[in-house]
Write an enzyme that holds these catalytic residues in place. Structure first.
Site, PDB file in Angstrom:
ATOM      1  N   SER A 128       0.901  -1.196   0.017  1.00 46.46           N
ATOM      2  CA  SER A 128       0.087  -0.012   0.078  1.00 46.46           C
ATOM      3  C   SER A 128       0.890   1.263  -0.046  1.00 46.46           C
ATOM      4  CB  SER A 128      -1.008   0.181   1.118  1.00 46.46           C
ATOM      5  OG  SER A 128      -1.444   1.265   1.356  1.00 46.46           O
ATOM      6  N   TYR A 141      -1.653  -0.061  10.532  1.00 49.26           N
ATOM      7  CA  TYR A 141      -1.765  -0.719   9.249  1.00 49.26           C
ATOM      8  C   TYR A 141      -0.517  -0.121   8.403  1.00 49.26           C
ATOM      9  CZ  TYR A 141      -3.388  -1.179   4.462  1.00 49.26           C
ATOM     10  OH  TYR A 141      -3.592  -1.464   3.184  1.00 49.26           O
TER      11      TYR A 141
HETATM   12  N1  LIG Z   1      -8.600  -1.128  -0.098  1.00 49.93           N
HETATM   13  C1  LIG Z   1      -7.722  -0.184  -0.208  1.00 49.93           C
HETATM   14  O1  LIG Z   1      -8.019   0.839  -0.185  1.00 49.93           O
HETATM   15  C2  LIG Z   1      -6.263  -0.799  -0.231  1.00 49.93           C
HETATM   16  C3  LIG Z   1      -5.422   0.098  -0.596  1.00 49.93           C
HETATM   17  C4  LIG Z   1      -4.026  -0.123  -0.543  1.00 49.93           C
HETATM   18  C5  LIG Z   1      -3.686  -1.662  -0.431  1.00 49.93           C
HETATM   19  N2  LIG Z   1      -4.634  -2.359  -0.070  1.00 49.93           N
HETATM   20  C6  LIG Z   1      -4.179  -4.013   0.113  1.00 49.93           C
HETATM   21  O2  LIG Z   1      -4.995  -4.489  -0.730  1.00 49.93           O
HETATM   22  C7  LIG Z   1      -5.432  -6.092  -0.321  1.00 49.93           C
HETATM   23  C8  LIG Z   1      -6.733  -6.249  -0.483  1.00 49.93           C
HETATM   24  O3  LIG Z   1      -7.470  -5.003   0.439  1.00 49.93           O
HETATM   25  P1  LIG Z   1      -9.036  -5.023  -0.110  1.00 49.93           P
HETATM   26  O4  LIG Z   1      -9.319  -3.677   0.194  1.00 49.93           O
HETATM   27  O5  LIG Z   1      -9.539  -6.188  -1.066  1.00 49.93           O
HETATM   28  O6  LIG Z   1      -9.517  -5.815   1.435  1.00 49.93           O
HETATM   29  P2  LIG Z   1     -10.799  -6.356   2.074  1.00 49.93           P
HETATM   30  O7  LIG Z   1     -11.872  -6.541   1.069  1.00 49.93           O
HETATM   31  O8  LIG Z   1     -10.775  -6.037   3.407  1.00 49.93           O
HETATM   32  O9  LIG Z   1     -10.336  -8.184   1.903  1.00 49.93           O
HETATM   33  C9  LIG Z   1      -9.425  -8.497   2.835  1.00 49.93           C
HETATM   34  C10 LIG Z   1      -9.282  -9.983   2.475  1.00 49.93           C
HETATM   35  O10 LIG Z   1      -8.379 -10.643   3.139  1.00 49.93           O
HETATM   36  C11 LIG Z   1      -8.912 -11.774   4.029  1.00 49.93           C
HETATM   37  N3  LIG Z   1      -8.203 -12.110   5.156  1.00 49.93           N
HETATM   38  C12 LIG Z   1      -8.029 -11.397   6.231  1.00 49.93           C
HETATM   39  N4  LIG Z   1      -7.240 -11.794   6.962  1.00 49.93           N
HETATM   40  C13 LIG Z   1      -7.024 -13.150   6.720  1.00 49.93           C
HETATM   41  C14 LIG Z   1      -6.446 -14.352   7.094  1.00 49.93           C
HETATM   42  N5  LIG Z   1      -5.610 -14.378   8.358  1.00 49.93           N
HETATM   43  N6  LIG Z   1      -6.293 -15.401   6.221  1.00 49.93           N
HETATM   44  C15 LIG Z   1      -6.970 -15.443   5.040  1.00 49.93           C
HETATM   45  N7  LIG Z   1      -7.692 -14.287   4.642  1.00 49.93           N
HETATM   46  C16 LIG Z   1      -7.595 -13.104   5.553  1.00 49.93           C
HETATM   47  C17 LIG Z   1     -10.491 -11.266   4.204  1.00 49.93           C
HETATM   48  O11 LIG Z   1     -11.175 -12.494   4.579  1.00 49.93           O
HETATM   49  P3  LIG Z   1     -12.282 -12.358   5.632  1.00 49.93           P
HETATM   50  O12 LIG Z   1     -13.453 -12.148   4.678  1.00 49.93           O
HETATM   51  O13 LIG Z   1     -12.330 -13.795   6.130  1.00 49.93           O
HETATM   52  O14 LIG Z   1     -11.844 -11.321   6.385  1.00 49.93           O
HETATM   53  C18 LIG Z   1     -10.669 -10.903   3.005  1.00 49.93           C
HETATM   54  O15 LIG Z   1     -10.837 -11.786   1.764  1.00 49.93           O
HETATM   55  C19 LIG Z   1      -4.715  -5.778   1.142  1.00 49.93           C
HETATM   56  O16 LIG Z   1      -3.436  -6.284   1.307  1.00 49.93           O
HETATM   57  C20 LIG Z   1      -4.837  -4.386   1.416  1.00 49.93           C
HETATM   58  O17 LIG Z   1      -3.874  -3.984   2.354  1.00 49.93           O
HETATM   59  C21 LIG Z   1      -5.926  -1.877   0.211  1.00 49.93           C
END
Ligand SMILES: NC(=O)c1ccc[n+]([C@@H]2O[C@H](COP(=O)([O-])OP(=O)(O)OC[C@H]3O[C@@H](n4cnc5c(N)ncnc54)[C@H](OP(=O)(O)O)[C@@H]3O)[C@@H](O)[C@H]2O)c1
Length: 243
Positions: A128, A141
């Site tokens: 990120s 985070y």
């Molecule tokens: N959204 C943003 O603005 C943003 C920006 C920069 C980077 N990112 C990065 O992009 C990636 C995806 O983000 P997102 O927004 O798609 O996140 P999200 O919608 O919150 O989804 C997170 C995913 O990770 C899973 N997860 C969490 N802990 C886990 C564990 N211990 N074992 C297996 N699965 C687990 C969750 O499963 P559950 O449904 O079981 O919780 C869910 O499938 C992350 O690495 C995040 O840091 C996001």
């Protein structure tokens, strides 16, 4: 790294960005293990669903004993809401570090020998821009993503000898429900276009992976990296909201 005919494993495939990674990998001709700690929630045509909790080393070992044909590992899953470091709940702060740093590390350690046996392959760690410009309200985070950036660079060096490409995706704001909830909780309204569509970001990431890029940046990620030549600064969500 040609994704046509590759075998990919995606963590966190049940929602958010992970769904787009798994779906687009299938479209590009890869066999896909779509993993989730709640596999019953994965609903993507053409994938093999696998239970995987990245912070549970037994679960990681079980997945690695099944998915022995993987040559592309997408470390996407993360718990992203740890609050601030000084005032936040310590258990949440630890959970954020567990998932973003140790979860990614457990996956790399379990799958590095598999990637080596399958010709080297590739790892894509989803980081990120918060790794470089911290976020008030979620500094735990940001610090965990900084640690994961260091991990990614170290693993790239350590796995170079076995021919594994180690890439990082470094986005700004992705329009997933998790971010929308965070923005709403901060009482902000972002202008149109401030958040990247997750399908567009997955496409950018997979194009970059195929092109052999080491760091794959969207516009906000690129701006955060450019800012590193100056003094440390925060990721100013209120500036974006006011723009
Ligand atoms: N959204 C943003 O603005 C943003 C920006 C920069 C980077 N990112 C990065 O992009 C990636 C995806 O983000 P997102 O927004 O798609 O996140 P999200 O919608 O919150 O989804 C997170 C995913 O990770 C899973 N997860 C969490 N802990 C886990 C564990 N211990 N074992 C297996 N699965 C687990 C969750 O499963 P559950 O449904 O079981 O919780 C869910 O499938 C992350 O690495 C995040 O840091 C996001």
């Amino acid at each position: 790294m040609d994704l046509q005919g590759a075998t990919a494993l995606v963590t966190g495939s049940n929602r958010g960005l992970g769904v787009h990674f798994a779906t687009q990998l299938v479209s590009r001709g890869a066999k896909v293990y779509a993993t989730a700690r709640r596999p019953e929630l994965v609903d993507i045509p053409g994938v093999e669903v696998l239970a995987l909790d990245i912070v549970d080393q037994a679960s990681v070992a079980r997945a690695a004993s099944i998915a022995t044909d993987v040559d592309v590992l997408i470390n996407n899953a993360a718990f992203t809401d740890g609050g601030n470091l000084v005032t936040g709940d310590l258990d949440s702060i630890r959970a954020v570090m567990d998932s973003n740093y140790y979860g990614a590390l457990y996956m790399v350690r379990a799958f590095a020998p598999i990637l080596a046996r399958n010709g080297g392959g590739a790892i894509l760690n989803v980081l990120s821009a918060a790794a470089w410009n911290t976020v008030d309200g979620n500094s735990a985070y940001a610090a965990a993503k900084s640690a994961e950036w260091g991990l990614t660079n170290a693993v790239r060096m350590e796995l170079a000898g076995q021919g594994t490409q180690v890439s990082a995706l470094i986005p700004g704001l992705i329009a997933t429900q998790t971010l929308k909830d965070f923005i709403a909780a901060q009482g902000m309204v972002l202008p149109d276009g401030a958040m990247t569509d997750p399908a567009d970001l997955a496409r950018l990431a997979l194009d970059g992976l195929e092109a052999g890029e080491v760091e794959i940046l969207d516009a906000m990620g690129a701006a955060a990296k450019a800012s590193l030549v100056g003094p440390p600064r925060a990721f100013d969500l209120s500036d974006i909201a006011a723009a």
